[in-house]
Design a protein around this motif. Structure first.
Motif, PDB file in Angstrom:
ATOM      1  N   ASP A 110       0.829  -1.203   0.000  1.00 22.71           N
ATOM      2  CA  ASP A 110       0.000   0.000   0.000  1.00 22.71           C
ATOM      3  C   ASP A 110       0.869   1.261   0.000  1.00 22.71           C
ATOM      4  O   ASP A 110       0.560   2.224  -0.697  1.00 22.71           O
ATOM      5  N   ASP A 111       1.970   1.250   0.784  1.00 22.24           N
ATOM      6  CA  ASP A 111       2.897   2.383   0.765  1.00 22.24           C
ATOM      7  C   ASP A 111       3.429   2.624  -0.642  1.00 22.24           C
ATOM      8  O   ASP A 111       3.452   3.764  -1.135  1.00 22.24           O
TER       9      ASP A 111
ATOM     10  N   GLN B 144       0.699   3.972  -2.975  1.00 20.84           N
ATOM     11  CA  GLN B 144       0.397   5.378  -2.703  1.00 20.84           C
ATOM     12  C   GLN B 144       1.472   6.292  -3.268  1.00 20.84           C
ATOM     13  O   GLN B 144       1.174   7.353  -3.834  1.00 20.84           O
ATOM     14  N   ALA B 145       2.741   5.893  -3.126  1.00 20.54           N
ATOM     15  CA  ALA B 145       3.826   6.710  -3.665  1.00 20.54           C
ATOM     16  C   ALA B 145       3.747   6.784  -5.183  1.00 20.54           C
ATOM     17  O   ALA B 145       3.886   7.867  -5.778  1.00 20.54           O
TER      18      ALA B 145
ATOM     19  N   THR C 164      10.385   3.763   2.443  1.00 19.50           N
ATOM     20  CA  THR C 164       9.567   3.929   1.247  1.00 19.50           C
ATOM     21  C   THR C 164      10.369   4.758   0.256  1.00 19.50           C
ATOM     22  O   THR C 164      11.019   5.737   0.647  1.00 19.50           O
TER      23      THR C 164
ATOM     24  N   ASP D 125      12.539   7.739   2.063  1.00 14.08           N
ATOM     25  CA  ASP D 125      12.753   7.959   3.486  1.00 14.08           C
ATOM     26  C   ASP D 125      12.959   6.611   4.159  1.00 14.08           C
ATOM     27  O   ASP D 125      12.342   5.615   3.783  1.00 14.08           O
TER      28      ASP D 125
ATOM     29  N   GLN E 174       8.762   3.122  12.681  1.00 15.03           N
ATOM     30  CA  GLN E 174       7.810   3.245  11.589  1.00 15.03           C
ATOM     31  C   GLN E 174       6.979   4.525  11.690  1.00 15.03           C
ATOM     32  O   GLN E 174       6.637   5.140  10.676  1.00 15.03           O
TER      33      GLN E 174
ATOM     34  N   ARG F  85       8.032   9.446   6.715  1.00 21.45           N
ATOM     35  CA  ARG F  85       7.205  10.385   5.959  1.00 21.45           C
ATOM     36  C   ARG F  85       6.123   9.624   5.200  1.00 21.45           C
ATOM     37  O   ARG F  85       6.270   8.450   4.884  1.00 21.45           O
ATOM     38  N   SER F  86       5.055  10.326   4.872  1.00 21.72           N
ATOM     39  CA  SER F  86       3.950   9.659   4.186  1.00 21.72           C
ATOM     40  C   SER F  86       4.368   9.259   2.777  1.00 21.72           C
ATOM     41  O   SER F  86       5.166   9.938   2.112  1.00 21.72           O
ATOM     42  N   ALA F  87       3.800   8.141   2.308  1.00 23.79           N
ATOM     43  CA  ALA F  87       4.125   7.641   0.981  1.00 23.79           C
ATOM     44  C   ALA F  87       3.695   8.629  -0.096  1.00 23.79           C
ATOM     45  O   ALA F  87       4.392   8.822  -1.098  1.00 23.79           O
ATOM     46  N   GLY F  88       2.553   9.282   0.103  1.00 27.65           N
ATOM     47  CA  GLY F  88       2.086  10.259  -0.870  1.00 27.65           C
ATOM     48  C   GLY F  88       3.039  11.431  -1.014  1.00 27.65           C
ATOM     49  O   GLY F  88       3.304  11.912  -2.120  1.00 27.65           O
ATOM     50  N   GLU F  89       3.574  11.893   0.091  1.00 28.91           N
ATOM     51  CA  GLU F  89       4.537  13.000   0.058  1.00 28.91           C
ATOM     52  C   GLU F  89       5.803  12.600  -0.691  1.00 28.91           C
ATOM     53  O   GLU F  89       6.355  13.378  -1.477  1.00 28.91           O
TER      54      GLU F  89
END
Length: 448
Positions: free
Chosen positions: A130-131, A134-135, A179, A198, A203, A207-211
């Protein structure tokens, strides 16, 4: 036999003694890693590995040999030890090898207070996938991104234990979750790519996967339309993402192994000024939640904070026991080792003094020159410090970024370059190497 690592290392030592070793040290590493790659919104590859590796160094007089295995049965351990002893008897004598004296050993045998291990449960493969998805989706959402070369979610956990016949025994655990994303802008010969990623011990810090995906895409798009810069002498600003490579060359030059061989461009510089007087390079192996932290080194010595360079002056080398003895010095507790090799000098966490200006301030003040954001290839003369690397980034004109550039080479001499650095204040403090963007005046640029 049991996969308890402390038991394994002590079994190695006992078997080595029975085989005829005078002294010995052992390492055992248990690891789990999981990596998930996606492409086009679907799973492309999933890899998982688990295992235990063991390594043994035996010493007979002033001769040594190292052996390693991923089979931890007692039969294999006994065979390893017999082989190691036979090898050591045939090895050349080395007057500088040897274990630590018992009175030198660290009283700290774990990693208390360093926060190297995240007790959060191992993520499920679906979470890592999912990570990655999303990225990838965040990168593809930006107009102009033609594809995502790779999007990856990963996790690893390791347990390490060291033991030696001088009485030292100690170990610790560490984790890592990461990620990353590589985005491509344009098509055909106009393709440009860039990345972001990152990696954190905990965990929750990631940083968020979207970012990450969006940042990779923005960086790739910014490189579109790159051309060659002019040839000449210009100021070069090394972006924070790659500036630590400059300090890495410095650290390699003060490594005791290079000094003992006489193959370092800083071999005669002890006590000399090699950085501007307001800059220092500090090694601190006790920072929490940082990968390079540890309380003891591979020879059982207590690590400590030290200034490698203080107010511009080189204060000492990075040493393990053997190289320290060659140089008539004492170890700086910087020994590192794997399962198949003896200890050798290595640095822990490094921090260069940050400046008062932002990267934008340095761009404004540099006038006309090159902001380097990525480099390829490397021609570094370890003996003279001559430096030459392929580079790409952005051309700066009249204190402002003008356009992307590529296919150029930057060159100079590291001794001269380091004396002309001006640091920004943008270093990421969670990294093991905390180095901000660095402006170097008067480098040679080869382009058109």
């Amino acid at each position: 036999m049991s996969q308890n690592l402390e038991e394994l290392t002590h079994a190695l030592l006992l078997s080595a003694k029975k085989a005829g070793a005078d002294t010995a040290d052992a390492i055992a590493v248990k690891g789990t890693s999981l990596s998930i790659d996606v492409r086009g919104g679907v799973l492309e590859q999933a890899e998982r590995s688990e295992g235990v590796d063991i390594g043994l160094r035996v010493l007979i007089g002033q001769r040594q040999a190292c052996v390693s295995s991923s089979d931890t049965s007692q039969t294999t351990i006994d065979a390893m030890c017999e082989r190691a002893v036979a090898m050591a008897k045939e090895a050349p004598e080395d007057p500088y090898i040897g274990l630590s004296d018992e009175n030198m050993l660290s009283d700290l045998r774990g990693a208390d207070g360093l926060e190297l291990y995240d007790p959060t449960p191992e993520p499920k493969p679906e979470a890592l996938q999912d990570d990655a998805m999303q990225a990838e989706a965040a990168a593809l959402a930006l107009s102009g991104i033609s594809q995502v070369q790779s999007a990856t979610g990963g996790y690893s956990a390791r347990e390490i234990h060291l033991a030696a016949s001088n009485g030292f025994t100690g170990g610790y655990q560490r984790t890592d979750r990461a990620t990353s994303c590589v985005a491509i802008a344009g098509t055909g010969s106009a393709m440009e790519r860039d990345y972001d990623g990152d990696s954190r011990i905990f965990q929750a810090d990631l940083r968020s996967a979207g970012e990450i995906g969006q940042s990779a895409a923005e960086r790739a798009l910014a490189r579109s339309g790159a051309i060659k810069p002019p040839t000449g002498s210009f100021p070069i600003l090394f972006d924070e993402r790659i500036s630590s490579t400059l300090i890495g060359h410095l650290l390699a030059a003060v490594n005791g192994a290079s000094i003992a061989r006489g193959s370092s461009w800083l071999r005669d510089a002890l006590g000399a000024q090699i950085l501007p007087s307001h800059l220092s390079v500090i090694e601190d192996p006790h920072r929490a939640r940082v990968p390079g932290s540890r309380l003891f080194d591979a020879e059982g010595l207590a690590t400590q904070k030290r200034a490698i360079i203080e107010n511009g002056l080189l204060t000492g080398w990075t040493l393990d026991h053997a190289n320290a003895r060659k140089l008539g010095m004492t170890s700086t507790a910087n020994a590192a080792r794997g399962t198949s090799s003896p200890p050798s000098p290595s640095n822990w966490n490094i921090e260069l003094t940050q400046g008062a200006q932002s990267r934008e301030d340095l761009i404004r003040d540099m006038g006309t020159g090159l902001l380097v954001t990525s480099m390829i290839g490397s021609t570094i003369n370890a003996t003279t410090g001559d430096y030459s690397r392929g580079a790409s980034g952005f051309w700066v004109e009249n204190g402002a970024i003008s356009h992307p550039v590529n296919e150029c080479t930057i060159a100079g001499n590291l001794r001269d370059m380091l004396m002309r650095i001006t640091p920004a204040n943008d270093a990421r403090t969670h990294l093991s190497r905390v180095v901000p963007s660095l402006l170097v005046e008067g480098m040679t640029l080869a382009g058109n």
